[in-house]
Design a protein around this motif. Structure first.
Motif, PDB file in Angstrom:
ATOM      1  N   GLN A   1      -1.402   7.506   3.537  1.00  0.00           N
ATOM      2  CA  GLN A   1      -0.860   8.244   3.073  1.00  0.00           C
ATOM      3  C   GLN A   1      -0.274   9.232   3.856  1.00  0.00           C
ATOM      4  O   GLN A   1       0.931   9.008   4.108  1.00  0.00           O
ATOM      5  CB  GLN A   1      -1.171   8.745   1.886  1.00  0.00           C
ATOM      6  N   ASP A   2      -1.392   9.318   5.454  1.00  0.00           N
ATOM      7  CA  ASP A   2      -1.110  10.569   6.210  1.00  0.00           C
ATOM      8  C   ASP A   2      -0.167   9.323   6.786  1.00  0.00           C
ATOM      9  O   ASP A   2       1.356  10.709   7.378  1.00  0.00           O
ATOM     10  CB  ASP A   2      -2.367  11.188   6.999  1.00  0.00           C
ATOM     11  N   GLU A   3       0.142   8.342   7.682  1.00  0.00           N
ATOM     12  CA  GLU A   3       0.765   7.444   7.781  1.00  0.00           C
ATOM     13  C   GLU A   3       2.604   6.833   7.688  1.00  0.00           C
ATOM     14  O   GLU A   3       3.279   7.301   8.541  1.00  0.00           O
ATOM     15  CB  GLU A   3      -0.076   5.836   8.772  1.00  0.00           C
ATOM     16  N   ILE A   4       2.370   7.153   6.577  1.00  0.00           N
ATOM     17  CA  ILE A   4       3.276   7.295   5.906  1.00  0.00           C
ATOM     18  C   ILE A   4       4.923   8.468   6.116  1.00  0.00           C
ATOM     19  O   ILE A   4       5.125   8.433   6.175  1.00  0.00           O
ATOM     20  CB  ILE A   4       2.951   7.206   4.373  1.00  0.00           C
ATOM     21  N   LYS A   5       3.652   9.487   5.594  1.00  0.00           N
ATOM     22  CA  LYS A   5       4.319  10.613   5.875  1.00  0.00           C
ATOM     23  C   LYS A   5       5.175  10.590   7.116  1.00  0.00           C
ATOM     24  O   LYS A   5       6.211  11.301   6.891  1.00  0.00           O
ATOM     25  CB  LYS A   5       3.476  11.664   5.391  1.00  0.00           C
TER      26      LYS A   5
ATOM     27  N   THR B   1      16.860   7.839   4.843  1.00  0.00           N
ATOM     28  CA  THR B   1      16.088   7.944   3.609  1.00  0.00           C
ATOM     29  C   THR B   1      15.301   6.095   3.920  1.00  0.00           C
ATOM     30  O   THR B   1      15.258   4.883   4.473  1.00  0.00           O
ATOM     31  CB  THR B   1      17.249   7.671   2.922  1.00  0.00           C
ATOM     32  N   VAL B   2      13.715   6.422   3.884  1.00  0.00           N
ATOM     33  CA  VAL B   2      12.740   5.364   4.030  1.00  0.00           C
ATOM     34  C   VAL B   2      12.996   4.847   1.582  1.00  0.00           C
ATOM     35  O   VAL B   2      12.707   5.973   1.148  1.00  0.00           O
ATOM     36  CB  VAL B   2      11.498   5.438   3.878  1.00  0.00           C
ATOM     37  N   VAL B   3      13.207   3.802   1.683  1.00  0.00           N
ATOM     38  CA  VAL B   3      13.401   3.173   0.524  1.00  0.00           C
ATOM     39  C   VAL B   3      11.837   2.482   0.109  1.00  0.00           C
ATOM     40  O   VAL B   3      12.053   1.207   1.133  1.00  0.00           O
ATOM     41  CB  VAL B   3      14.872   2.525   0.185  1.00  0.00           C
ATOM     42  N   PRO B   4      11.202   2.824  -0.326  1.00  0.00           N
ATOM     43  CA  PRO B   4       9.842   1.989  -0.156  1.00  0.00           C
ATOM     44  C   PRO B   4      10.044   0.890  -1.418  1.00  0.00           C
ATOM     45  O   PRO B   4      10.881   1.211  -3.102  1.00  0.00           O
ATOM     46  CB  PRO B   4       8.826   3.413  -1.395  1.00  0.00           C
ATOM     47  N   GLU B   5       9.046   0.179  -1.318  1.00  0.00           N
ATOM     48  CA  GLU B   5       9.382  -0.954  -2.455  1.00  0.00           C
ATOM     49  C   GLU B   5       8.355  -1.554  -3.233  1.00  0.00           C
ATOM     50  O   GLU B   5       7.478  -2.154  -2.596  1.00  0.00           O
ATOM     51  CB  GLU B   5      10.053  -2.497  -2.058  1.00  0.00           C
ATOM     52  N   ILE B   6       7.719  -1.257  -4.048  1.00  0.00           N
ATOM     53  CA  ILE B   6       7.044  -1.668  -4.791  1.00  0.00           C
ATOM     54  C   ILE B   6       6.974  -2.880  -5.865  1.00  0.00           C
ATOM     55  O   ILE B   6       7.218  -2.190  -6.830  1.00  0.00           O
ATOM     56  CB  ILE B   6       5.992  -0.283  -5.429  1.00  0.00           C
TER      57      ILE B   6
ATOM     58  N   VAL C   1       0.405   4.112  -9.697  1.00  0.00           N
ATOM     59  CA  VAL C   1       1.093   3.733  -8.626  1.00  0.00           C
ATOM     60  C   VAL C   1       2.038   4.784  -7.850  1.00  0.00           C
ATOM     61  O   VAL C   1       2.295   5.245  -7.271  1.00  0.00           O
ATOM     62  CB  VAL C   1       0.397   1.976  -8.408  1.00  0.00           C
ATOM     63  N   ILE C   2       2.839   4.285  -9.286  1.00  0.00           N
ATOM     64  CA  ILE C   2       4.070   5.297  -8.788  1.00  0.00           C
ATOM     65  C   ILE C   2       3.968   6.070  -8.596  1.00  0.00           C
ATOM     66  O   ILE C   2       4.863   7.303  -7.913  1.00  0.00           O
ATOM     67  CB  ILE C   2       5.414   4.326  -9.425  1.00  0.00           C
ATOM     68  N   SER C   3       3.438   7.195  -9.406  1.00  0.00           N
ATOM     69  CA  SER C   3       3.191   8.510  -9.113  1.00  0.00           C
ATOM     70  C   SER C   3       2.968   9.053  -7.961  1.00  0.00           C
ATOM     71  O   SER C   3       3.267  10.265  -7.239  1.00  0.00           O
ATOM     72  CB  SER C   3       1.964   9.364 -10.655  1.00  0.00           C
TER      73      SER C   3
ATOM     74  N   LEU D   1       5.744  10.730  -1.838  1.00  0.00           N
ATOM     75  CA  LEU D   1       5.359  10.392  -0.369  1.00  0.00           C
ATOM     76  C   LEU D   1       6.928  10.133   0.111  1.00  0.00           C
ATOM     77  O   LEU D   1       7.051  10.365   1.718  1.00  0.00           O
ATOM     78  CB  LEU D   1       5.235   9.226   0.103  1.00  0.00           C
ATOM     79  N   PHE D   2       8.162   9.827  -1.299  1.00  0.00           N
ATOM     80  CA  PHE D   2       9.320   9.022  -0.238  1.00  0.00           C
ATOM     81  C   PHE D   2      10.841  10.371  -0.864  1.00  0.00           C
ATOM     82  O   PHE D   2      10.756  10.145  -1.938  1.00  0.00           O
ATOM     83  CB  PHE D   2       9.855   8.428  -0.466  1.00  0.00           C
ATOM     84  N   PRO D   3      10.694  11.442  -0.164  1.00  0.00           N
ATOM     85  CA  PRO D   3      11.458  11.940  -1.143  1.00  0.00           C
ATOM     86  C   PRO D   3      13.275  11.578  -1.653  1.00  0.00           C
ATOM     87  O   PRO D   3      13.701  12.383  -2.273  1.00  0.00           O
ATOM     88  CB  PRO D   3      11.837  13.308   0.051  1.00  0.00           C
ATOM     89  N   GLY D   4      13.597  10.654  -0.608  1.00  0.00           N
ATOM     90  CA  GLY D   4      14.147   9.439  -0.726  1.00  0.00           C
ATOM     91  C   GLY D   4      14.829   9.471  -2.304  1.00  0.00           C
ATOM     92  O   GLY D   4      14.014  10.139  -3.299  1.00  0.00           O
ATOM     93  N   GLU D   5      16.535   9.368  -3.091  1.00  0.00           N
ATOM     94  CA  GLU D   5      16.827   9.219  -3.979  1.00  0.00           C
ATOM     95  C   GLU D   5      15.403   7.768  -4.926  1.00  0.00           C
ATOM     96  O   GLU D   5      15.730   7.512  -6.068  1.00  0.00           O
ATOM     97  CB  GLU D   5      17.961   9.717  -4.255  1.00  0.00           C
ATOM     98  N   TYR D   6      16.293   6.794  -3.767  1.00  0.00           N
ATOM     99  CA  TYR D   6      15.763   5.623  -4.541  1.00  0.00           C
ATOM    100  C   TYR D   6      14.258   5.126  -4.650  1.00  0.00           C
ATOM    101  O   TYR D   6      13.802   5.163  -3.441  1.00  0.00           O
ATOM    102  CB  TYR D   6      16.510   4.578  -3.913  1.00  0.00           C
ATOM    103  N   PHE D   7      14.013   4.138  -5.523  1.00  0.00           N
ATOM    104  CA  PHE D   7      12.376   3.359  -5.402  1.00  0.00           C
ATOM    105  C   PHE D   7      13.054   2.101  -6.035  1.00  0.00           C
ATOM    106  O   PHE D   7      13.505   1.783  -7.343  1.00  0.00           O
ATOM    107  CB  PHE D   7      11.636   4.589  -6.336  1.00  0.00           C
ATOM    108  N   HIS D   8      12.290   1.213  -4.470  1.00  0.00           N
ATOM    109  CA  HIS D   8      12.854  -0.362  -5.567  1.00  0.00           C
ATOM    110  C   HIS D   8      11.927  -1.089  -5.653  1.00  0.00           C
ATOM    111  O   HIS D   8      10.222  -0.580  -5.932  1.00  0.00           O
ATOM    112  CB  HIS D   8      13.273  -0.557  -4.167  1.00  0.00           C
ATOM    113  N   ILE D   9      11.410  -1.946  -7.557  1.00  0.00           N
ATOM    114  CA  ILE D   9      10.397  -2.018  -8.072  1.00  0.00           C
ATOM    115  C   ILE D   9      10.842  -3.772  -7.645  1.00  0.00           C
ATOM    116  O   ILE D   9      10.794  -4.378  -8.306  1.00  0.00           O
ATOM    117  CB  ILE D   9      10.831  -1.912  -9.848  1.00  0.00           C
ATOM    118  N   GLY D  10      11.676  -4.481  -6.163  1.00  0.00           N
ATOM    119  CA  GLY D  10      11.243  -5.672  -6.762  1.00  0.00           C
ATOM    120  C   GLY D  10      12.067  -6.325  -7.591  1.00  0.00           C
ATOM    121  O   GLY D  10      13.058  -5.774  -7.685  1.00  0.00           O
TER     122      GLY D  10
END
Ligand code: NAG
Length: 522
Positions: A230-234, A246-251, A301-303, A308-317
């Protein structure tokens, strides 16, 4: 020295700015030339710092940044001016023999103006005592707000250093979204503190298929793995922020989840055992849509991922979720009965809508691959259209936002030239010109519906890209073509003109040590 003659360099910017008016003369910078920002704040100094860094790294010119209220003679002035009322990413740049003035209403625009300034300078590294800018007036703003590049680190893990370079590449192309595909059948790549097995077990596979998955039966026998703490992600997210990306994570859910199921088999319909995938494709074992535990796990997991990702979008696949197990699973069937769902597509829709509700409650917007349209679209979802343009068209017609990533134009895992001349890739053929000719707003849409198209994105799936060098090869130069598609006015699109500007751009790639595909540049 006042009689010294300078030749005016040509202006060759990629992506092409909205408006360029060439003028006579040049602005000459030396180590004494002040680089001024109009506010004493770290963000503006950081933006100016990208210019001073370039000057020292490429030309050995050491300049420094100062603060001044207004433009001055023989100086470069970088000014934030809210009263200009430009769009957030727009900027105005004026280069005259006397001075350079860059203005924007937001730091984002100033950052892009600096990217343009850098492109006014020679593309190759050389020791200089003076840097010569061509006189020019530029008014620039992007056509689309979503200018994205995706990277799949599930199939092959990419080290943090390279992920940062990738963000640099996005930024130098004036793109602004990094879609980080973090979970896959072949590997779970993000530390989740509440579920340590996701990385202990899920980030590793025992071996990897050799050659093309469609024809090969041979495996390399070598364990493979990797994940980001998580530190690397930050650290990566902060790096991106400083470059207005903006980084959009995908889980991924409900499919492409084998690595998670191998870690926590109770989340699958059969209870396993499961194994982290060692070959490429689509697998029948997916998250069980019937068990409450699945939702508990995903919400946990999402919580952990959201903050870690302040952007507004979250990608759920949401793509490629076979219904084979759900059809046989008593939990899934019971859920369908209880919720009055007619078929497994509606069960998928139930799944995705529940996750969307959770994301929305936490202030995030959900985005997913176009399969999320099947069985009913979640109420606020943004659709990423990958199986052609149909998904994006359907979404826009239903007044949902869409991001266009159709395979034919935007899949940078496809070959870019005759496969016989190229290293192994997944298939397809998407040459540079084809990317350049892509039009993100489908002709099927009315002007009103067209507004729901946020932009486009290049997707980089790494089944056949083991190393950063291979990723670069597949991405460059196609990223430049896509950047122009999403940034420049539609009317100025001209492939020959683009290619003439690219002659300089590839010299910049050489100087930066980027491993690009040279077929169009020999
Ligand atoms: C699709 C899959 C992806 C795969 C890629 C290869 C999407 C949304 N899904 O089959 O997992 O790596 O294409 O081109 O693209």
């Amino acid at each position: 020295c006042s009689t010294k003659q300078y030749t005016r360099p040509e202006v060759k910017i990629v992506p092409e700015p909205a408006k360029v008016v060439n003028a006579d003369g040049v602005f000459v910078l030396n180590e004494k030339t002040p680089i001024l920002v109009n506010e004493d704040n770290p963000e503006l100094k950081q933006i100016a710092g990208f210019l001073t860094e370039q000057l020292s790294d490429f030309y050995g010119l050491n300049t420094s940044v100062d603060v001044a209220d207004s433009p001055q003679k023989r100086a470069i002035f970088i000014g934030l001016d809210k009263s200009l009322n430009l769009g957030k990413e727009a900027y105005n740049l004026s280069v005259t023999p006397k001075q350079i003035v860059l203005k924007a209403s937001a730091p984002n625009g100033l950052f892009y103006g600096v990217q343009t300034l850098i492109q006014l300078l020679p593309p190759s590294r050389q020791q200089l005592t003076e840097a010569v800018f061509p006189a020019v007036e530029i008014e620039d703003a992007p056509r689309f707000s979503w200018r994205g590049m995706h990277l799949d680190v599930g199939r092959h893990f990419m080290p943090v250093d390279f992920v940062k370079k990738y963000i640099d590449y996005i930024a130098m192309n004036k793109m602004n979204v990094f879609h980080w595909h973090l979970t896959e059948d072949q590997g779970w790549r993000i530390e989740i503190k509440k579920y340590p097995k996701l990385t202990e077990i899920g980030s590793k596979r025992k071996e990897t298929i050799i050659g093309h998955a469609h024809e090969s039966k041979e495996y390399d026998g070598t364990p493979y793995g990797g994940f980001y703490t998580q530190d690397e992600i930050k650290d990566v997210v902060a790096y991106a922020k400083a470059r207005y990306v903006t980084v959009v994570p995908e889980i991924e859910l409900p499919g492409h989840a084998l690595a998670a199921l191998a870690s926590y088999p109770e989340l699958g319909c059969t209870g396993g055992p499961y194994e982290v995938a060692t070959t490429w494709g689509v697998f029948d074992d997916v998250y069980c849509a019937g068990k409450e535990n699945t939702f508990k796990f995903l919400e946990d997991v999402i919580s952990e991922v959201m903050p870690l990702f302040p952007g507004e979008y979250f990608h759920i696949g949401g793509d490629e979720c076979p219904k084979t197990q759900w059809k046989k699973c008593p939990y899934c069937q019971a859920r369908m009965k209880k919720e009055g769902l007619k078929n497994e597509h509606e069960l998928q829709s139930y799944f995705v809508q529940r996750i969307e509700k959770f994301l929305n409650e936490h202030g995030k917007k959900m985005i997913g691959w176009d399969e999320i349209l099947e069985g009913g679209l979640a109420p606020n979802a943004t659709v990423m259209s990958w199986r052609g343009e149909e998904g994006g068209i359907a979404a826009a017609q239903a007044h949902h936002d869409a991001v266009m990533t159709p395979g034919n134009y935007c899949y940078f895992d496809h070959y870019q030239a005759d496969p016989k001349t190229q290293p192994l890739a997944i298939g397809g053929l998407t040459p540079l010109k084809e990317v350049y000719e892509y039009e993100p707003i489908p002709k099927e849409l009315s002007a009103e519906e067209g507004k729901y198209i946020l932009g486009a994105q290049g997707n980089v799936w790494t089944e056949y890209m083991k190393t950063p060098e291979r990723v670069e090869y597949m991405v460059f130069p196609r990223i430049a073509a896509l950047a122009e598609v999403v940034w420049s006015p539609k009317a100025s699109r001209n492939y020959d003109d683009f290619m003439s500007r690219m002659q300089d751009e590839v010299k910049r790639y050489d100087a930066l040590g980027i491993n690009y595909c040279k077929v169009e540049f020999q």
